[in-house]
Design a protein around this motif. Sequence first.
Motif, PDB file in Angstrom:
ATOM      1  N   MET A   1     -21.179  15.993   1.434  1.00  0.00           N
ATOM      2  CA  MET A   1     -20.513  16.633   0.301  1.00  0.00           C
ATOM      3  C   MET A   1     -20.819  15.904  -1.006  1.00  0.00           C
ATOM      4  O   MET A   1     -20.961  16.541  -2.057  1.00  0.00           O
TER       5      MET A   1
ATOM      6  N   ILE B   1     -10.570  19.453  -0.298  1.00  0.00           N
ATOM      7  CA  ILE B   1     -11.423  18.967  -1.388  1.00  0.00           C
ATOM      8  C   ILE B   1     -10.826  19.345  -2.738  1.00  0.00           C
ATOM      9  O   ILE B   1     -10.677  18.505  -3.637  1.00  0.00           O
TER      10      ILE B   1
ATOM     11  N   THR C   1     -14.363  13.692  -7.215  1.00  0.00           N
ATOM     12  CA  THR C   1     -15.256  14.271  -6.207  1.00  0.00           C
ATOM     13  C   THR C   1     -15.519  13.296  -5.070  1.00  0.00           C
ATOM     14  O   THR C   1     -15.682  13.714  -3.912  1.00  0.00           O
TER      15      THR C   1
ATOM     16  N   GLY D   1     -12.470  13.440  -2.902  1.00  0.00           N
ATOM     17  CA  GLY D   1     -12.477  14.713  -2.190  1.00  0.00           C
ATOM     18  C   GLY D   1     -13.454  14.729  -1.034  1.00  0.00           C
ATOM     19  O   GLY D   1     -13.167  15.280   0.039  1.00  0.00           O
ATOM     20  N   SER D   2     -14.621  14.116  -1.245  1.00  0.00           N
ATOM     21  CA  SER D   2     -15.614  14.033  -0.168  1.00  0.00           C
ATOM     22  C   SER D   2     -15.110  13.164   0.974  1.00  0.00           C
ATOM     23  O   SER D   2     -15.453  13.417   2.142  1.00  0.00           O
TER      24      SER D   2
ATOM     25  N   CYS E   1     -12.048  15.369   2.986  1.00  0.00           N
ATOM     26  CA  CYS E   1     -12.291  16.656   3.646  1.00  0.00           C
ATOM     27  C   CYS E   1     -12.656  16.501   5.123  1.00  0.00           C
ATOM     28  O   CYS E   1     -12.281  17.328   5.954  1.00  0.00           O
TER      29      CYS E   1
END
Length: 595
Positions: A259, A433, A464, A467-468, A471
């Motif tokens: 991701m 995410i 980000t 979030g990666s 997830c």
Amino acid sequence: MDNPPKSSTPLYQSISDYLNSIPSDHPLQISLRTYFLSLSLSLGPSLLPFILSQKTRRKGGFTALKHVLKREFGVSGFAFAMTAGVGGGAALKRLFDTFEDNEPSSNPDSQNSIQLTSAFRRFISKLSPTQKTFLANIISSFISISLLQLPQRSKTNNNQCSLHSVPKRSSIPLTSPLSESTRGRTSATLDLTLLLLVRALDSVFRSAVLPSSYRSKAGDVGVDGIGVEENEEMRKQKRQALTRKVDAIVFWACSARIMWCFFYEPQRLPRSYNKWIMSIANIDPRILSALRAIRADKWSYTQRRSDPADLVTTFSKDLGYPAAWGDPKILPPYGGEGATKVWEALGVQGRNAVGGLPCEIVHGGLAGHNCYANAGVRGLKAFGEALAIYLPVHVLPILLTRPQKLLQLSTLLSTLLNILRSASFLSTFVSSIWFTVCFTRTIFLAKLFPWISHDFWDGPFGCTFLGSLVCGSSIWIEQGRRRGEMALYVLPRAIRACLSEKWLKSGKRSVKFAERLTFVLSLAILLTSSSHAPDSLRGLSRWTLAFVMKGPSNGFWKTKRKDTGTPSTPTESTEPSKKSDEVVEKLGHSLDTLN
């Protein structure tokens, strides 16, 4: 004079009788199964563009089709190369056994050859059956990768088809040989090599963690009064629980890397994989462009810079918001009271004490400034798309094998539960995410540390990045036995994303040597494991190699066959029905991983 009577047996019947007369693990049988299976994997994707395109009606289309057929049926084609690797290993193993059993003839004119033969026989006799199999597979695997990497030496002229009229082999990772010059591009067999590497490492790991359980005589009792077999089964279950945890950790780490590369380095991932993530995540490409501009220092809140100047302002206007909402010269770089005053002047709601882009733009106009609603709506959309993916995956195998099972309430409920569980996994993957991004830059962390600029929060190690990381934890929603196959599906892509692009495209001999060594060892380990340690394999590798090496009558592939004269026992006649549920389950897993 009467003509001699012709044979009433057709040629194909004679060939069929001969094939049925030899064992299913004969090298010829293995080679035939390998060739036709490999050909179906390579030729099908190559012919699909011609079937769907109108170019085949033109002269150039037929020329391109001829080129594809010549390539796939050639010596360097995937089918022939894999047959040499798999069938060749089985043939060499049988040759080693024959060579060890037969004594050389005592011909005085060939004393040197006799001495060499005797030395080789002594060497072979010292090897265990597993070592002999591994040696044979090492040799055949080297031949296989050498054939796959044979350079293309076709002459190019104006009469030949153009490159755009022939399907690019890089889009078919299982079928691509190398061209004469590899500088400036990655090896076309790299995806296949990484796939084999991951499966081989998994086999080695399972051999170490899950050794074959021994069988004891009935009545044997362990230290605690527990039967030895029962005690061994308990240990085996604990090891399986450990491997499932490892599978979940591997999937989490791989998904985090994948991701992150999707956000910032999409060239490290297959193009089709990027498109699939883009469609599931439902993210506007202009948001991705802004994220990459921040990483490249072309966009900065603190320096009031945007290159190009309208990178986000036009996107803001397209969403129906003022262009100033996407202008870093106006947006507050830090949180606090100063940011609140800027938002009041711009008319932005729900963003007090934090800086950066308004969430309305980050959300792409979906759910306004409500971060919770945005994550929920995107999760529901992903859930609906996942249902469309997993419904045929779980139902189709049952329809193909035992459709009457769907009339049973228990089977129907179990299938629906598996579909909902898989769809929930993918939905949670997507929504987590989005929620983590907003949690980092808006809801909590940015408010907790207002003195940290949004160049960091919106940068490659801010929202980000978190979030990666988050997830991949959604894998715990999936069934334990499915986590392993999903981890093996993403691991080759994660390894590919970690390799240096500069080194892979350098054309150095070290690249070719490393790939060949990896391919040879990986394929040899898999083939040896399929013969001597099949329990160390799982998923697609186990099922495919079981079919190739031992035929359709092995394991869950077992089907009813015509009797050859030996009366069938009750156990043999009931075996297919006992295995039918396993067929349904494993076919579902196979189709799922192909998605």
